[in-house]
Write a protein that holds these residues in place. Structure first.
Motif, PDB file in Angstrom:
ATOM      1  N   PRO A  76       0.800  -1.079   0.156  1.00 41.43           N
ATOM      2  CA  PRO A  76      -0.033  -0.068   0.053  1.00 41.43           C
ATOM      3  C   PRO A  76       0.876   1.429  -0.049  1.00 41.43           C
ATOM      4  O   PRO A  76       1.920   1.237   0.682  1.00 41.43           O
ATOM      5  N   VAL A  77       0.587   2.227  -0.889  1.00 45.78           N
ATOM      6  CA  VAL A  77       1.335   3.288  -0.975  1.00 45.78           C
ATOM      7  C   VAL A  77       1.041   4.551   0.028  1.00 45.78           C
ATOM      8  O   VAL A  77      -0.079   4.544   0.569  1.00 45.78           O
ATOM      9  N   GLU A  78       2.067   5.221   0.419  1.00 51.57           N
ATOM     10  CA  GLU A  78       1.940   6.391   1.223  1.00 51.57           C
ATOM     11  C   GLU A  78       1.347   7.756   0.439  1.00 51.57           C
ATOM     12  O   GLU A  78       1.647   7.763  -0.495  1.00 51.57           O
ATOM     13  N   ILE A  79       0.493   8.251   1.141  1.00 50.85           N
ATOM     14  CA  ILE A  79      -0.019   9.356   0.600  1.00 50.85           C
ATOM     15  C   ILE A  79       0.207  10.538   1.518  1.00 50.85           C
ATOM     16  O   ILE A  79      -0.863  10.781   2.216  1.00 50.85           O
ATOM     17  N   SER A  89      -1.854  10.567   8.081  1.00 48.45           N
ATOM     18  CA  SER A  89      -2.046  10.729   6.709  1.00 48.45           C
ATOM     19  C   SER A  89      -1.894   8.891   6.197  1.00 48.45           C
ATOM     20  O   SER A  89      -1.412   8.234   6.824  1.00 48.45           O
ATOM     21  N   VAL A  90      -2.539   8.909   5.032  1.00 46.45           N
ATOM     22  CA  VAL A  90      -2.921   7.432   4.600  1.00 46.45           C
ATOM     23  C   VAL A  90      -1.388   6.851   4.325  1.00 46.45           C
ATOM     24  O   VAL A  90      -0.644   7.179   3.882  1.00 46.45           O
ATOM     25  N   ASN A  91      -1.564   5.885   5.223  1.00 47.23           N
ATOM     26  CA  ASN A  91      -0.334   4.587   5.281  1.00 47.23           C
ATOM     27  C   ASN A  91       0.991   5.446   5.618  1.00 47.23           C
ATOM     28  O   ASN A  91       2.082   4.893   5.700  1.00 47.23           O
ATOM     29  N   ASN A 129      -4.574  -1.748   7.852  1.00 47.40           N
ATOM     30  CA  ASN A 129      -5.634  -0.356   7.149  1.00 47.40           C
ATOM     31  C   ASN A 129      -6.029  -0.923   5.916  1.00 47.40           C
ATOM     32  O   ASN A 129      -7.228  -0.475   5.402  1.00 47.40           O
ATOM     33  N   ASP A 157       1.048   5.541  -9.026  1.00 47.59           N
ATOM     34  CA  ASP A 157       0.554   4.450  -7.990  1.00 47.59           C
ATOM     35  C   ASP A 157      -0.289   4.996  -6.819  1.00 47.59           C
ATOM     36  O   ASP A 157      -1.204   4.427  -6.308  1.00 47.59           O
ATOM     37  N   GLN A 158       0.176   6.248  -6.619  1.00 52.38           N
ATOM     38  CA  GLN A 158      -0.871   7.084  -5.576  1.00 52.38           C
ATOM     39  C   GLN A 158      -2.265   7.232  -6.140  1.00 52.38           C
ATOM     40  O   GLN A 158      -3.244   7.104  -5.299  1.00 52.38           O
ATOM     41  N   TYR A 202      -4.110   3.780  -6.362  1.00 47.83           N
ATOM     42  CA  TYR A 202      -4.414   3.662  -4.853  1.00 47.83           C
ATOM     43  C   TYR A 202      -5.766   4.412  -4.605  1.00 47.83           C
ATOM     44  O   TYR A 202      -6.706   3.819  -4.234  1.00 47.83           O
ATOM     45  N   LEU A 203      -5.729   5.557  -4.803  1.00 48.50           N
ATOM     46  CA  LEU A 203      -7.115   6.296  -4.332  1.00 48.50           C
ATOM     47  C   LEU A 203      -8.409   5.758  -5.416  1.00 48.50           C
ATOM     48  O   LEU A 203      -9.553   5.765  -4.885  1.00 48.50           O
ATOM     49  N   MET A 238      -4.850  14.989  -3.294  1.00 47.68           N
ATOM     50  CA  MET A 238      -3.293  15.085  -2.839  1.00 47.68           C
ATOM     51  C   MET A 238      -2.651  16.521  -2.878  1.00 47.68           C
ATOM     52  O   MET A 238      -2.044  16.615  -2.194  1.00 47.68           O
ATOM     53  N   ARG A 240      -1.685  21.638   2.944  1.00 51.90           N
ATOM     54  CA  ARG A 240      -2.467  21.974   4.192  1.00 51.90           C
ATOM     55  C   ARG A 240      -1.635  22.668   5.307  1.00 51.90           C
ATOM     56  O   ARG A 240      -2.396  23.565   5.930  1.00 51.90           O
TER      57      ARG A 240
END
Lengths: 262, 479
Positions: free
Chosen positions: A95-98, A149-151, A162, B427-428, B431-432, B446, B452
């Motif tokens: 799973p990638v980190e975002i 944050s996501v992952n 997750n 890939d991000q 994923y979403l 993103m 933010r």
């Protein structure tokens, strides 16, 4: 749970696919009926992960032949997001980190996208928090993960948990879990497989993609398929996994295929 | 796809591109000493101001347009610009009811209602149309607290002593090419004065609207916060779509005395030109704040999404001991936009501190540079700076650059600089998407995640707006 009269959820026929002009899948056939748990095993490079990415619609993979029907509908014609909204789920191997995207917000948007497709009303922040707290129990996750944050900065086991949390929220019809067991310690494996077992039911189907027998000790498959060279070369019951564990994968290549698809 | 639908797609994100059909009073094109005198005469200015303008003009004639920013644009013909335009309006209006309804309507359409019933409840607005202030709301309520909020032309008439005392003291009339030009010909802008010990009871805001196609825009803003005073101020900007370029050269000066604090936020959404880079505003702006007093604080927050060219470095001169300067910036460029923006933190006094957080997002064929200077002077004992400059690339045709300059004459200064560049990866996005989130929403999630830290600095009413604005700007920029 095998029920011959159960409705077909996913039907893969003679699927060919390539990545960067390199053919990887050479005619995969596979049928998933409601209530079934399938395991696809095979060596690295056999095409297992490609199969999962193609089913989910990763843009780097090109389908060059064959068909995939999801509850009778042409799955390959749909965008990845649409596939997810109608109930296809891919649990990622990595799973990638975002960074910057809050996990809670991500889960809420994803859940609502799925709900909207099913004609259910969107959940507001409060209603969603109740739901997510309930689902957190399935994977025994600390609510603190929702605030991150996501992952991002999650350990391998936390990332996989997750993934299962997302699966619990999205309640997929067909769940594909790509190497969910890789990188998990015994405790995490127990929690993750417990979650998968909890979510598997008579109306959905699960496709486990794995390397090792140990996941199948915790989740009992109805069918085990062995993949090599981009095709499913052998299919059997759960005992096939044990045989692979003992004899390795070489004999699959050596002996001619007896059974190809269910 | 037919031409019409392409046109629709492209123009859709910019919803402020309309022109208001209104009678304006304009002078002839071109710049000369006579034009400077004419502007001053039209505004019935006192001698000191005419003198200021003339000094600026004479200096400007000796100066060269800066070319160090690495921005590419055809030479600007300064004689082909109109330097004064104003909506025809007989006298200064006593009340809003007398303002041309077309103007009120224009601001309504821009989401800035000025009329008594509809105005924003906790924000006082000065509405500037083609460089002329047409209305300021909540003036009386602010006056009860001793706060002066009005157009700078009005301030020149009613508070000439304050203007004479502060104008040009932060950005001298010969500071740079564009500041000198502005000092010579500025037409209007906002003036804010917060007296000693007063915390301004509401957000102050100026909304700049360019309407005219061949007029240069030269506003001048001056904000003074006396001892222990504080104020939060926001400016917004939009312009119609023309296929010619309009020059916008504004100057903003901030003065903070002992223990005063000024928070200045900008949401800049000037017309950016089309996807081929035709049209759009040339935005050459000088913004500088002076922390004159001890423990004073000046904070710049900017969201820069518009303009064909942005050349802008909101800066802080940290003169008072223990004074604090902050710069939070999001600059987004798409299509053929070019931005060269950043800040200067000039540490003069002891124990001065500064923070720089810059987020650049480049999409399309655009180019986006951060250029910043951190300077620590010999008396700035114990000065500290933290800078973080992050760039995000969308697609593979856009460029991002970071030019941090650090000059320190203090051995014990503490300077930290972090920089990163990322690309939204396939890939991000996948994923979403694989969780049911559409492509464009995935990108905008993103991007707003990336921004933010800066959006948190915006007044609450505007943070959500800024988020939406970025999403709009990116529509169709990916994939």
């Amino acid at each position: 749970m095998i029920r011959p009269d159960a409705p077909v959820l996913l039907e893969i026929r003679d699927l060919h696919a390539s990545v960067a002009d390199q053919p990887i899948l050479h005619g995969v056939n596979l049928t998933l009926r409601a209530g079934e748990i399938h395991a696809v095993m095979g060596r690295n490079g056999s095409g297992k992960s490609t199969l999962s990415k193609v089913l989910a619609g990763h843009p780097a993979y090109t389908v060059t032949g064959g068909s995939v029907r999801y509850r009778g509908e042409d799955l390959l014609a749909l965008d990845p997001e649409q596939r997810a909204r109608i109930g296809l789920f891919l649990g990622f191997q990595y799973p990638v980190e975002i960074p910057g995207v809050s996990n809670l917000e991500f889960l809420r948007v994803a859940t609502n996208a799925r709900r909207q497709e099913g004609g259910e009303e969107e959940l507001d922040t409060f209603a969603f928090e109740d739901l997510v707290n309930e689902k957190l129990q399935v994977v025994q996750m600390d609510p603190a993960f929702l605030e991150r944050s996501v992952n991002e900065g999650f350990s391998g086991g936390e990332k996989k948990r997750n993934e299962i949390l997302q699966m619990a929220l999205l309640e997929p019809v067909v769940a594909i879990l790509d190497e969910t067991d890789s990188g998990l310690d015994i405790d995490a494996l127990r929690i993750v497989s417990g979650g998968v077992n909890h979510l598997a039911g008579p109306d959905n189907a699960t496709l486990l993609i794995t390397h090792y027998q140990r996941l199948l000790d915790a989740i009992t498959p109805d069918y085990v398929h062995v993949m090599a060279h981009g095709r499913i070369l052998r299919t059997g019951g759960k005992e096939l996994a044990l045989e692979l564990e003992q004899r390795g994968y070489d004999w699959v290549d050596a002996e001619p295929a007896v059974l190809e698809a269910v | 796809m037919s031409t019409a639908s392409v046109g629709e797609l492209v123009s859709q994100p910019y919803k402020y591109g309309f022109v208001t059909d209104i009678e304006t009073e304009k002078i002839a094109k071109g710049l000369s000493e006579d034009v400077v005198r004419l502007i001053s005469a039209k505004k019935e200015e006192p001698a000191f101001l005419l003198d200021f303008r003339l000094r600026a003009y004479r200096q400007w004639l000796q100066m060269d347009e800066p070319d160090w920013a690495g921005l590419g644009y055809p030479a600007i013909d300064y004689q082909n610009i109109i330097y004064y335009a104003a909506p025809k309006q007989q006298d200064k209006k006593a009340s809003l009811d007398e303002v041309d309804p077309k103007l009120l309507e224009t601001f309504d359409k821009l989401g800035i209602p000025l009329s008594e019933q509809k105005r924003l409840s906790n924000v006082a607005v000065d509405a500037v149309f083609d460089s002329v202030s047409i209305a300021t709301t909540y003036k009386e309520k602010l006056a009860e607290h001793g706060v002066i909020f009005c157009s700078i032309s009005e301030a020149v008439k009613e508070h000439p002593e304050l203007i004479e005392k502060y104008l040009g003291t932060v950005v001298p009339c010969n500071d740079n090419y564009f500041a000198a030009l502005n000092s010579a010909v500025f037409s209007d802008g906002s003036f804010v004065f917060i007296p000693r010990g007063v915390e301004c009871p509401m957000e102050l805001s100026t909304y700049f609207r360019i309407n005219s196609g061949d007029t240069g825009q030269f506003e001048r803003t001056l904000i003074v916060a006396e001892e222990r005073a504080s104020v939060s101020y926001l400016e917004g900007c939009t312009a119609p779509m023309f296929d010619t370029n309009q020059l916008h050269a504004a100057v903003v000066e901030l003065v903070a005395l002992d223990d005063a604090s000024i928070k200045y936020s900008t949401v800049q959404n000037w017309y950016a030109g089309d996807e081929n880079g035709v049209g759009g505003i040339y935005n050459f702006v000088t913004k500088r704040g002076q922390c004159r007093g001890d423990r004073s604080r000046i904070s710049w927050t900017q969201v820069e999404t518009g303009s064909a060219i942005t050349w802008k470095y909101p800066s802080c001169v940290l003169q008072g001991a223990d004074s604090v300067g902050e710069f939070y910036s999001v600059a987004l460029t798409n299509n053929r936009q070019q931005a060269d923006t950043g800040t200067k933190m000039i540490h003069v006094g002891p124990r001065t501190r500064s923070t720089i957080v810059s987020k650049g997002i480049s999409a399309g064929h655009s180019s986006n540079s951060y250029r910043g200077l951190v300077q620590i002077g010999p008396k700035a004992v114990g000065a500290r700076n933290f800078s973080q400059c992050d760039s995000m690339l969308i697609g593979d045709q856009a460029a991002a650059n970071t030019y941090p300059y650090i000059r320190s004459q203090q051995s014990d200064a503490d300077i930290e600089h972090e920089a990163s560049t990322c690309r939204i990866s396939e890939d991000q996005l996948f994923y979403l998407q694989s969780r049911g989130i559409g492509f464009e929403q995935a990108v905008s999630m993103m991007v707003s995640g990336f921004c933010r830290d800066v959006f948190h600095q915006l007044p609450m009413e505007f943070a959500a707006e800024a988020d939406k604005l970025l999403a709009l700007k990116l529509e169709g920029s990916v994939g």
